[in-house]
Design a protein around this motif. Structure first.
Motif, PDB file in Angstrom:
ATOM      1  N   VAL A 187       0.841  -1.199   0.000  1.00  0.00           N
ATOM      2  CA  VAL A 187       0.000   0.000   0.000  1.00  0.00           C
ATOM      3  C   VAL A 187       0.875   1.247   0.000  1.00  0.00           C
ATOM      4  O   VAL A 187       0.626   2.200  -0.742  1.00  0.00           O
ATOM      5  CB  VAL A 187      -0.961   0.004   1.214  1.00  0.00           C
ATOM      6  N   LEU A 188       1.926   1.237   0.792  1.00  0.00           N
ATOM      7  CA  LEU A 188       2.800   2.409   0.908  1.00  0.00           C
ATOM      8  C   LEU A 188       3.706   2.595  -0.298  1.00  0.00           C
ATOM      9  O   LEU A 188       4.079   3.725  -0.626  1.00  0.00           O
ATOM     10  CB  LEU A 188       3.652   2.296   2.180  1.00  0.00           C
ATOM     11  N   GLY A 189       4.052   1.519  -0.980  1.00  0.00           N
ATOM     12  CA  GLY A 189       5.021   1.607  -2.071  1.00  0.00           C
ATOM     13  C   GLY A 189       4.445   1.679  -3.461  1.00  0.00           C
ATOM     14  O   GLY A 189       5.182   1.751  -4.443  1.00  0.00           O
ATOM     15  N   ILE A 199      -5.307   2.290  -5.968  1.00  0.00           N
ATOM     16  CA  ILE A 199      -4.859   2.814  -4.682  1.00  0.00           C
ATOM     17  C   ILE A 199      -5.444   1.978  -3.541  1.00  0.00           C
ATOM     18  O   ILE A 199      -6.601   1.593  -3.560  1.00  0.00           O
ATOM     19  CB  ILE A 199      -5.270   4.287  -4.534  1.00  0.00           C
ATOM     20  N   GLY A 200      -4.609   1.697  -2.548  1.00  0.00           N
ATOM     21  CA  GLY A 200      -5.037   0.985  -1.358  1.00  0.00           C
ATOM     22  C   GLY A 200      -5.043  -0.524  -1.493  1.00  0.00           C
ATOM     23  O   GLY A 200      -5.171  -1.233  -0.502  1.00  0.00           O
ATOM     24  N   ASN A 201      -4.893  -1.024  -2.713  1.00  0.00           N
ATOM     25  CA  ASN A 201      -4.896  -2.469  -2.940  1.00  0.00           C
ATOM     26  C   ASN A 201      -3.735  -3.091  -2.169  1.00  0.00           C
ATOM     27  O   ASN A 201      -2.622  -2.578  -2.206  1.00  0.00           O
ATOM     28  CB  ASN A 201      -4.770  -2.752  -4.435  1.00  0.00           C
ATOM     29  N   THR A 202      -3.998  -4.191  -1.477  1.00  0.00           N
ATOM     30  CA  THR A 202      -2.979  -4.801  -0.619  1.00  0.00           C
ATOM     31  C   THR A 202      -2.015  -5.719  -1.360  1.00  0.00           C
ATOM     32  O   THR A 202      -1.026  -6.154  -0.782  1.00  0.00           O
ATOM     33  CB  THR A 202      -3.638  -5.566   0.536  1.00  0.00           C
ATOM     34  N   ALA A 239      -5.924   5.506   7.975  1.00  0.00           N
ATOM     35  CA  ALA A 239      -5.463   6.854   8.332  1.00  0.00           C
ATOM     36  C   ALA A 239      -3.954   6.867   8.539  1.00  0.00           C
ATOM     37  O   ALA A 239      -3.260   7.801   8.125  1.00  0.00           O
ATOM     38  CB  ALA A 239      -6.192   7.345   9.573  1.00  0.00           C
ATOM     39  N   LYS A 240      -3.436   5.814   9.161  1.00  0.00           N
ATOM     40  CA  LYS A 240      -1.992   5.710   9.411  1.00  0.00           C
ATOM     41  C   LYS A 240      -1.219   5.681   8.091  1.00  0.00           C
ATOM     42  O   LYS A 240      -0.228   6.397   7.923  1.00  0.00           O
ATOM     43  CB  LYS A 240      -1.714   4.455  10.226  1.00  0.00           C
ATOM     44  N   HIS A 241      -1.680   4.861   7.150  1.00  0.00           N
ATOM     45  CA  HIS A 241      -0.995   4.783   5.856  1.00  0.00           C
ATOM     46  C   HIS A 241      -1.130   6.089   5.076  1.00  0.00           C
ATOM     47  O   HIS A 241      -0.174   6.535   4.444  1.00  0.00           O
ATOM     48  CB  HIS A 241      -1.529   3.611   5.030  1.00  0.00           C
ATOM     49  N   GLU A 243      -1.381   9.070   6.234  1.00  0.00           N
ATOM     50  CA  GLU A 243      -0.468  10.051   6.842  1.00  0.00           C
ATOM     51  C   GLU A 243       0.968   9.821   6.365  1.00  0.00           C
ATOM     52  O   GLU A 243       1.678  10.766   6.026  1.00  0.00           O
ATOM     53  CB  GLU A 243      -0.546   9.949   8.373  1.00  0.00           C
ATOM     54  N   ILE A 244       1.394   8.578   6.313  1.00  0.00           N
ATOM     55  CA  ILE A 244       2.750   8.255   5.850  1.00  0.00           C
ATOM     56  C   ILE A 244       2.916   8.658   4.384  1.00  0.00           C
ATOM     57  O   ILE A 244       3.933   9.247   4.003  1.00  0.00           O
ATOM     58  CB  ILE A 244       3.051   6.758   6.055  1.00  0.00           C
ATOM     59  N   ILE A 245       1.922   8.363   3.563  1.00  0.00           N
ATOM     60  CA  ILE A 245       1.987   8.694   2.133  1.00  0.00           C
ATOM     61  C   ILE A 245       2.066  10.207   1.943  1.00  0.00           C
ATOM     62  O   ILE A 245       2.878  10.708   1.165  1.00  0.00           O
ATOM     63  CB  ILE A 245       0.786   8.087   1.376  1.00  0.00           C
ATOM     64  N   ILE A 246       1.254  10.955   2.684  1.00  0.00           N
ATOM     65  CA  ILE A 246       1.273  12.417   2.582  1.00  0.00           C
ATOM     66  C   ILE A 246       2.625  12.967   3.002  1.00  0.00           C
ATOM     67  O   ILE A 246       3.190  13.834   2.330  1.00  0.00           O
ATOM     68  CB  ILE A 246       0.127  13.042   3.415  1.00  0.00           C
ATOM     69  N   LYS A 247       3.173  12.474   4.106  1.00  0.00           N
ATOM     70  CA  LYS A 247       4.487  12.933   4.569  1.00  0.00           C
ATOM     71  C   LYS A 247       5.567  12.634   3.531  1.00  0.00           C
ATOM     72  O   LYS A 247       6.435  13.464   3.271  1.00  0.00           O
ATOM     73  CB  LYS A 247       4.855  12.274   5.898  1.00  0.00           C
ATOM     74  N   THR A 248       5.510  11.455   2.938  1.00  0.00           N
ATOM     75  CA  THR A 248       6.500  11.075   1.936  1.00  0.00           C
ATOM     76  C   THR A 248       6.411  11.977   0.719  1.00  0.00           C
ATOM     77  O   THR A 248       7.439  12.415   0.191  1.00  0.00           O
ATOM     78  CB  THR A 248       6.288   9.596   1.529  1.00  0.00           C
TER      79      THR A 248
END
Length: 107
Positions: free
Chosen positions: A25-27, A75-78, A93-95, A97-102
């Motif tokens: 999800v993050l990558g 987007i969001g697919n695992t 929400a946690k993911h 936030e990480i994506i926005i920060k990145t």
């Protein structure tokens, strides 16, 4: 991905795969990381002797390599073969936030 590696060393394949799903999800917005996570999922599937997951990851590696660069990923697919490869899924929400920060840091 470090957590997935640690779970692998503890011989905890279920937790390892959950961490790989999170990494997926993050990558997803980076071709390199997107393909790498699918490769690691393929390695996991081979170790588990999970033919469905092996086949799914082989297809997803090609898809990630070809479609990430043109921004055509769900987007969001695992990323596991238990989910349709084109299914858009909610992002925690946690993911998010990480994506926005990145994204903010990479500007």
């Amino acid at each position: 991905m470090i957590n997935a590696y640690r779970a692998q060393k503890r011989d905890d394949p279920a937790t390892e795969f959950r961490y790989l799903e999170n990494a997926h999800v993050l990558g997803q917005e980076s071709t390199y990381w997107h393909v790498k996570v699918h490769y690691l999922m393929l390695c996991w599937a081979i170790k588990q002797r999970d033919i469905k997951e092996i086949n799914g990851q082989l297809i997803r590696i090609v898809g990630a390599a070809l479609l990430t660069a043109i921004d055509d990923v769900p987007i969001g697919n695992t990323g596991g073969s238990n989910v349709h490869s084109l299914k858009v899924m909610p992002i925690s929400a946690k993911h998010a936030e990480i994506i926005i920060k990145t994204k903010t840091l990479s500007r």
